[in-house]
Design a protein around this motif. Structure first.
Motif, PDB file in Angstrom:
ATOM      1  N   ALA A 163      -6.466  -5.766  -0.970  1.00  0.00           N
ATOM      2  CA  ALA A 163      -5.218  -5.711  -0.211  1.00  0.00           C
ATOM      3  C   ALA A 163      -4.016  -5.545  -1.137  1.00  0.00           C
ATOM      4  N   ASP A 164      -4.025  -6.255  -2.254  1.00  0.00           N
ATOM      5  CA  ASP A 164      -2.888  -6.191  -3.177  1.00  0.00           C
ATOM      6  C   ASP A 164      -2.736  -4.819  -3.822  1.00  0.00           C
ATOM      7  N   SER A 165      -3.818  -4.069  -3.895  1.00  0.00           N
ATOM      8  CA  SER A 165      -3.739  -2.749  -4.518  1.00  0.00           C
ATOM      9  C   SER A 165      -2.819  -1.807  -3.741  1.00  0.00           C
ATOM     10  N   PHE A 166      -2.545  -2.137  -2.465  1.00  0.00           N
ATOM     11  CA  PHE A 166      -1.682  -1.285  -1.654  1.00  0.00           C
ATOM     12  C   PHE A 166      -0.201  -1.595  -1.851  1.00  0.00           C
ATOM     13  N   SER A 167       0.121  -2.715  -2.525  1.00  0.00           N
ATOM     14  CA  SER A 167       1.526  -3.100  -2.668  1.00  0.00           C
ATOM     15  C   SER A 167       2.011  -3.053  -4.109  1.00  0.00           C
ATOM     16  N   THR A 168       1.248  -2.451  -4.996  1.00  0.00           N
ATOM     17  CA  THR A 168       1.679  -2.328  -6.386  1.00  0.00           C
ATOM     18  C   THR A 168       2.228  -0.932  -6.643  1.00  0.00           C
ATOM     19  N   PRO A 169       3.315  -0.825  -7.412  1.00  0.00           N
ATOM     20  CA  PRO A 169       3.909   0.487  -7.717  1.00  0.00           C
ATOM     21  C   PRO A 169       2.975   1.414  -8.496  1.00  0.00           C
TER      22      PRO A 169
END
Length: 295
Positions: A163-169
Motif C-alpha cells: 500500500a505504501d508503494s503507491f504514496s511514495t514520490p
C-alpha cells in the motif's frame, strides 16, 4: 482472462494475509512458517556476509559523515509523504499538518531534503506507514514472515509495504532512478547497522532475537510507544480452550502465587526504571531503530 486471473490470485492472497492477522505478543508470536523462515534468514545472512556487508563497510569508510547524514536526510524526506498519508488515515490531523510543513520546508529550504532544517524549528520527524495504520484500526500483526533479502515482516506489514508503494514520490521516477535510489538506500541502511552486528552475533539464537526485536519495535510504533500491557493475552486465552495444564496462568491471573515482583512492576515500586524508559521512550533506543531498519 489473464487480468481476471491476476485479480483473483491477488484477492485470494489478500484474504489469506488478512485472515492470518491475529494479535500475539512479541515474545510468543505466531510463526507457523518458522522452518521456512529460518532457511530464508540463513540465506539472507549469507548474502549479507558476502555482498551487502562488504559494500556497506566500504561505503562507510570512504563516505564522510556529513555526506552520509545528507544522504540519510534525502532518503528520509523522499519517503516522507508515506508518513503524511498514514497520519491522515489514522486521524492524526494535527500531526499530518506538521509533517506536511516539515516535508515542504526540507524539500525547498533543505535542498531536496539533503539538509534537515525543519527539526531545529520544532517540526520533528515522525514515522508512520500503512502497517501501523492497519494496527491502529485493530488489525492484528498475523504471522511473522522472513522475506528474501528484505528481512523481517508480518502479514500486516507485508500488506502495508504494498500500500505504501503507491504514496511514495519514487513512483514518479523512471525505473533506472528507482533502482539507484533503492540500491543507495540499502547500502546506507546497512552501513548504519554495522555497529549492531556484534549485538546480534552474541545472541544464543539470532533468529529469535531478531524476531523479538522487530515485533516489539513494530508494536511500539503502532501504539506510539505505549502498548497495552495485556496485548496478546486474548490469543493465550483462546489457546487455553484447547485444554492442558494452565495452573500457572491461574496463579498469574488471580494472584494465587507469589507475584510480588509483578506488583512492583505494575506500581513502579521496585527497580524497573529500565522498563519505564523503554515504554515511555525516555531512554535512547535509536540503536533499535537502526537495528530493525526503521529509520
Amino acid at each position: 482472462m489473464i487480468a481476471a486471473l491476476s485479480r483473483t490470485l491477488a484477492a485470494s492472497l489478500l484474504v489469506a494475509l488478512v485472515g492470518g492477522c491475529a494479535h500475539t505478543p512479541a515474545y510468543e508470536p505466531a510463526d507457523p512458517l518458522e522452518p521456512l523462515n529460518r532457511g530464508i534468514y540463513s540465506f539472507n545472512r549469507t548474502a549479507d556476509r558476502y555482498v551487502l556487508r562488504p559494500v556497506a563497510k566500504g561505503y562507510d569508510t570512504v563516505t564522510p559523515a556529513p555526506v552520509q547524514a545528507g544522504i540519510g536526510n534525502f532518503l528520509s524526506n523522499l519517503g516522507y509523504p508515506v508518513t503524511i498519508v498514514n497520519a491522515l488515515l489514522q486521524g492524526k490531523f494535527l500531526q499530518a499538518g506538521r509533517d506536511t510543513g516539515r516535508f515542504l520546508i526540507n524539500t525547498t529550504a533543505g535542498l531536496v531534503g539533503f539538509i534537515d532544517v525543519a527539526t531545529p524549528v520544532g517540526l520533528r520527524q515522525n514515522d508512520e506507514d500503512f502497517g501501523q495504520t492497519l494496527g491502529y484500526w485493530g488489525v492484528g500483526q498475523g504471522w511473522y514472515i522472513m522475506l528474501p533479502l528484505l528481512g523481517p515482516s508480518t502479514n500486516r506489514d507485508l500488506l502495508g509495504r504494498g500500500a505504501d508503494s503507491f504514496s511514495t514520490p519514487e513512483r514518479l521516477l523512471d525505473t533506472d532512478a528507482q533502482l539507484v535510489i533503492t540500491g543507495v538506500g540499502a547500502v546506507h541502511t546497512r552501513a548504519r547497522l554495522l555497529s549492531a552486528d556484534r549485538l546480534l552475533e552474541q545472541q544464543v539464537d539470532e533468529y529469535v532475537a531478531l524476531r523479538t526485536i522487530y515485533l516489539e519495535r513494530r508494536l511500539n510504533k503502532v501504539y506510539d510507544g505505549v502498548p497495552p500491557l495485556d496485548y496478546g493475552e486474548q490469543a493465550y486465552d483462546e489457546a487455553d480452550d484447547g485444554g492442558g495444564d494452565d495452573s500457572w496462568r491461574d496463579d498469574y491471573e488471580t494472584g494465587g502465587d507469589d507475584d510480588s515482583w509483578r506488583d512492583d512492576y505494575e506500581t513502579g515500586g521496585d527497580g524497573d526504571s529500565w522498563r519505564d524508559d523503554y515504554e515511555t521512550g525516555d531512554d535512547d533506543d535509536s540503536w533499535r531503530d537502526d537495528y530493525t531498519g526503521e529509520s
